[in-house]
Design a protein around this motif. Sequence first.
Motif, PDB file in Angstrom:
ATOM      1  N   ASP A  10       0.840  -1.185   0.000  1.00 16.46           N
ATOM      2  CA  ASP A  10       0.000   0.000   0.000  1.00 16.46           C
ATOM      3  C   ASP A  10       0.882   1.243   0.000  1.00 16.46           C
ATOM      4  N   TYR A  12       0.131   4.271   0.775  1.00 13.68           N
ATOM      5  CA  TYR A  12      -0.056   5.097   1.967  1.00 13.68           C
ATOM      6  C   TYR A  12       0.761   4.561   3.149  1.00 13.68           C
ATOM      7  N   LYS A  15       4.238   5.957   2.445  1.00 10.44           N
ATOM      8  CA  LYS A  15       4.268   7.404   2.621  1.00 10.44           C
ATOM      9  C   LYS A  15       4.181   7.784   4.099  1.00 10.44           C
ATOM     10  N   ALA A  16       3.434   7.018   4.876  1.00 14.09           N
ATOM     11  CA  ALA A  16       3.340   7.289   6.303  1.00 14.09           C
ATOM     12  C   ALA A  16       4.704   7.138   6.973  1.00 14.09           C
ATOM     13  N   ARG A  24      -0.813   4.733   8.814  1.00 12.70           N
ATOM     14  CA  ARG A  24      -1.361   5.294   7.576  1.00 12.70           C
ATOM     15  C   ARG A  24      -2.699   5.997   7.787  1.00 12.70           C
ATOM     16  N   PHE A  27      -3.522   9.900   7.169  1.00 11.28           N
ATOM     17  CA  PHE A  27      -4.011  10.480   5.922  1.00 11.28           C
ATOM     18  C   PHE A  27      -5.538  10.572   5.902  1.00 11.28           C
ATOM     19  N   LYS A  28      -6.194   9.681   6.641  1.00 12.00           N
ATOM     20  CA  LYS A  28      -7.662   9.709   6.672  1.00 12.00           C
ATOM     21  C   LYS A  28      -8.150  10.989   7.348  1.00 12.00           C
ATOM     22  N   SER A 189      -7.793   7.306   1.242  1.00 12.82           N
ATOM     23  CA  SER A 189      -6.773   6.486   1.894  1.00 12.82           C
ATOM     24  C   SER A 189      -7.374   5.282   2.612  1.00 12.82           C
ATOM     25  N   SER A 258      -5.182  12.512  -5.670  1.00 11.13           N
ATOM     26  CA  SER A 258      -4.480  11.808  -4.601  1.00 11.13           C
ATOM     27  C   SER A 258      -4.454  10.320  -4.882  1.00 11.13           C
ATOM     28  N   TYR A 259      -3.632   9.605  -4.142  1.00 12.82           N
ATOM     29  CA  TYR A 259      -3.426   8.183  -4.395  1.00 12.82           C
ATOM     30  C   TYR A 259      -4.655   7.366  -3.989  1.00 12.82           C
ATOM     31  N   SER A 261      -5.892   3.936  -2.429  1.00 16.70           N
ATOM     32  CA  SER A 261      -5.317   2.931  -1.535  1.00 16.70           C
ATOM     33  C   SER A 261      -5.421   1.519  -2.087  1.00 16.70           C
TER      34      SER A 261
END
Length: 302
Positions: A10, A12, A15-16, A24, A27-28, A189, A258-259, A261
């Motif tokens: 994943d 996210y 990135k986290a 992660r 992001f939410k 996310s 944005s990405y 998930s």
Amino acid sequence: MGKSSKDKRDLYYRKAKEEGWRARSAFKLLQLNDQFQLFDGVRRVVDLCAAPGSWSQVLSRELYEKQQDTATPAKIVAVDLQPMSPINGVTTLQADITHPKTLQRILDEFGGEPADFVCSDGAPDVTGLHDLDEYIQAQLILCALQLTTCMLRAGGTFVAKIFRGRDIDLLYSQLRFLFDRVICAKPRSSRGTSLEAFIVCIGYKPRPGWQPTLELSKSTEEFFEGSGIGRATTLEHLELPEEERCVAKFVACGDLSSYDSDATYTLDENYQRISLDPVQSPTAPPYKKALELKRRGEMVRK
């Protein structure tokens, strides 16, 4: 922050770790804030079921650090039964959200003032039995709501994780008695394969003539008795009158750029595959007790 290969694929998740978030799920909350501007004018915040602390990190960066130069920077209180590593500008309470003493400790941190914003990203250990998981999650939300009604100012905001199911509109209808707007939001996310979403309740309106009071001897049903948000008596028959049920507006949060998930992305040619240090040290590692026993010579192999 995820141990399976699915989590590590994943984007996210990666990135986290790169941005220093503990999970992660940070992001939410960021995407929910982008959609609803949850942090506007907020000075006192309570993060329930906060461990490991990713939402508290977001609150610290977006509120405390940005208001640090002001006369009254934001006050953030994080509550969880599990221990948490310290976060800048966040007061951590290892406590039970259903206990009256927890409410008093939070109000003491705020100097007796009510909270502007209460959030909860808590969830039970899922069993895979969707009906059971949805019921337990709904009960957790009601426990968080009990504490919220005792300390949230009029006009305040409440955000909590929910598991969507066939009876979720019953919870929506109860929340509509307490808030001006109730919206079901799904951040990008959050995986599309997951039942989770977030209930965003804006504009708290205390019920006239009802004084919420936390007591250990009271069940959730007894707590809300007299509030007029739902049936609180035992029915003597099975003929239920029709009730008006509420369907909350569903909103997808996060910019379309944005990405996703659930998607797989190709790494850039200049991407460096490096090992990242842990975001936080273990708060209660299982080997800690073993080391203490070994030092005292009490560890004996059976």
